[in-house]
Design a protein around this motif. Sequence first.
Motif, PDB file in Angstrom:
ATOM      1  N   ASP A 107      38.324  45.642  39.510  1.00 17.09           N
ATOM      2  CA  ASP A 107      38.759  46.861  38.842  1.00 17.09           C
ATOM      3  C   ASP A 107      37.564  47.622  38.267  1.00 17.09           C
ATOM      4  O   ASP A 107      36.659  47.019  37.686  1.00 17.09           O
ATOM      5  N   ARG A 142      40.040  42.023  44.032  1.00 13.70           N
ATOM      6  CA  ARG A 142      39.949  43.476  43.992  1.00 13.70           C
ATOM      7  C   ARG A 142      39.366  43.745  42.612  1.00 13.70           C
ATOM      8  O   ARG A 142      40.010  43.486  41.587  1.00 13.70           O
ATOM      9  N   HIS A 148      48.744  52.249  43.183  1.00 13.92           N
ATOM     10  CA  HIS A 148      49.595  52.189  41.992  1.00 13.92           C
ATOM     11  C   HIS A 148      49.190  53.221  40.945  1.00 13.92           C
ATOM     12  O   HIS A 148      49.863  53.391  39.947  1.00 13.92           O
ATOM     13  N   ASP A 149      48.064  53.886  41.154  1.00 14.57           N
ATOM     14  CA  ASP A 149      47.625  54.933  40.227  1.00 14.57           C
ATOM     15  C   ASP A 149      48.023  56.298  40.787  1.00 14.57           C
ATOM     16  O   ASP A 149      48.701  56.390  41.791  1.00 14.57           O
ATOM     17  N   ARG A 196      51.739  56.795  35.292  1.00 15.19           N
ATOM     18  CA  ARG A 196      51.736  56.256  36.658  1.00 15.19           C
ATOM     19  C   ARG A 196      52.910  55.319  36.927  1.00 15.19           C
ATOM     20  O   ARG A 196      53.106  54.846  38.037  1.00 15.19           O
ATOM     21  N   ASP A 227      49.027  48.384  29.687  1.00 18.00           N
ATOM     22  CA  ASP A 227      48.545  49.101  30.865  1.00 18.00           C
ATOM     23  C   ASP A 227      48.931  48.293  32.105  1.00 18.00           C
ATOM     24  O   ASP A 227      48.100  48.006  32.960  1.00 18.00           O
TER      25      ASP A 227
HETATM   26  C1  NOJ Z   1      42.044  50.993  37.446  1.00 22.06           C
HETATM   27  C2  NOJ Z   1      43.435  50.512  37.701  1.00 22.06           C
HETATM   28  O1  NOJ Z   1      43.784  50.765  39.026  1.00 22.06           O
HETATM   29  C3  NOJ Z   1      44.333  51.217  36.715  1.00 22.06           C
HETATM   30  O2  NOJ Z   1      45.695  50.992  36.994  1.00 22.06           O
HETATM   31  C4  NOJ Z   1      43.981  50.789  35.330  1.00 22.06           C
HETATM   32  O3  NOJ Z   1      44.710  51.529  34.380  1.00 22.06           O
HETATM   33  C5  NOJ Z   1      42.494  50.993  35.050  1.00 22.06           C
HETATM   34  N1  NOJ Z   1      41.652  50.584  36.125  1.00 22.06           N
HETATM   35  C6  NOJ Z   1      42.068  50.228  33.814  1.00 22.06           C
HETATM   36  O4  NOJ Z   1      42.047  48.848  34.097  1.00 22.06           O
END
Ligand code: NOJ
Length: 551
Positions: A201, A199, A309-310, A390, A61
Amino acid sequence: MIEDLWYKNAVFYCLSVETFMDSNGDGVGDFEGLTRRLDYLHGLGITAIWLMPFQPSPGKDDGYDVTDYYDVDPRYGTLGDFVEFAHGAKQRGMRVIIDLVVNHTSDQHPWFQSARSDPKSPYRDWYVWSKKKPANADEGMVFPGVQKTTWTRDAKAGEYYFHRFYEHQPDLNTANPHVQAEILKIMGFWLQLGVSGFRMDAVPFVIAEKGAAVTEPKQQFGMLRLFRQFIQWRQGDSIVLAEANVTPEENINYFGDDGDRLQMMFNFHVNQQLFLALAQERAEPIVKALDDTRHLPDGAQWGLHLRNHDELDLGRLGEEEREQVFAAFGPEETHQLYHRGIRRRLAPMMDGDLRRLKLAYSLMFTLPGVPVVRYGDEIGMGDDLSLPERYCARTPMQWSDEPQGGFTKSDKPVMPVIADGPYGYRYLNAADQRRDADSLLNWLERLIRMRKEMPEVAWGAHTALDTGTPEVLALRYDWRNNSVLFLHNLSNSPREIAFRTGRDGAPLIDLLGHDHREVEKGEAFRVLMEPYGLRWYRVGGLDYLLRRTEI
Ligand code: NOJ
């Protein structure tokens, strides 16, 4: 409030070490490459860098699946290289914050490996287990369409484990005091190595009650206070910027009534309403969203982004509104993701229309909060929709028209560099834009410089002025007897507007152009706004700088 709360008036830049700059030609970006690009970031006017995860990870991920919180993935360098980078940033007056991913680990993390192998392992209770498959196992997936369940059976453990995200990301049992202590230890470690904060998460999930019996998880907000106290004890000026896509009513719980929890949150509400406003070409959604999120405790601040980035998550819009945004910015199925968002980069969303891109940027820089720029957006980079989920918006930085966009000397970059079409590196790269006085890059550099000279946006109170024209947003900020005013025409047609600034008789000084204005006392200002036009005005004349230093 004291002005040395650095994050209140910062300009953040978010990047992934992996795709920023490769110094050793192995195709993977690294800390040494990033360190060489610090002058570029400094020149752009960035004051804080947010690094996406760079710790060892199987990379399922994009690093949000960590196997060791206390190291640097060897593909990006060493801890020594990290410290050199952190030092280089500090030398140039830039802060560094890093992603803190502690809702879950990778399933390859030694803690999980130990936990699954032995019910008596000290790490067993670091994760969330159930002997039977919980009834709600097919609910609450964050990646619908890709992720099938939130509980997966582990053959070795003989039990089901909980994972809010992908199956390879088992959730940590964050209620366990040992896990909490470990989170503090991780924060302490990176603070010691020179970062100014995190930051964080997936904050709502980090603090949610977890377990097979939990049907409606409550948030354990006390944990946020603990994090805050700890980092500030260790290092007084460190912060947490929370990723928490929650409703406006819930926000205050994350900041804390007295501002005793997290200092910063992304304003996801404004983000979604901003794109709705751009799609509808109407200011009202923004005005309303600003009202909804107006009240912040002292010392708190919003982070504002356009794209990250998402995917652009539109999950909190009404269905019809979401369809309008899809129709405007991501009409095709391949543009959309998880039934709720758009996965494209900003420039292709705007059809490469520079006027519209600048409008979007200008909004991000002038709404209440601080801007968070995503690497590559400063030159208007595109996406590669052939990449899954993404990843399409995570291609390497395009530095020049050299092979692989100057990102790497290898012909096998870790992610494909965009080569063809109008967004390919031969036509679109940082080097060319630096030479071009009219480029997006140079425009943004000027914008950042100007925004830093307008502390009213970060510290002041905002008022939306009536322009009599629904397409035009007029926002005035007041702070310490100074006022600034921003006008944005969200529509594709010219609009003439009339408005009063509320400071009778004071002239308007155009900070980005020559459209200065003066009116007789009691008269309304009239401004002709070109399609997607914008104005940044100082209200009240040029003595501002003098007056400011007098205070
Ligand atoms: C939020 C992050 O921005 C995303 O990219 C990630 O896949 C998920 N959290 C899980 O960590």
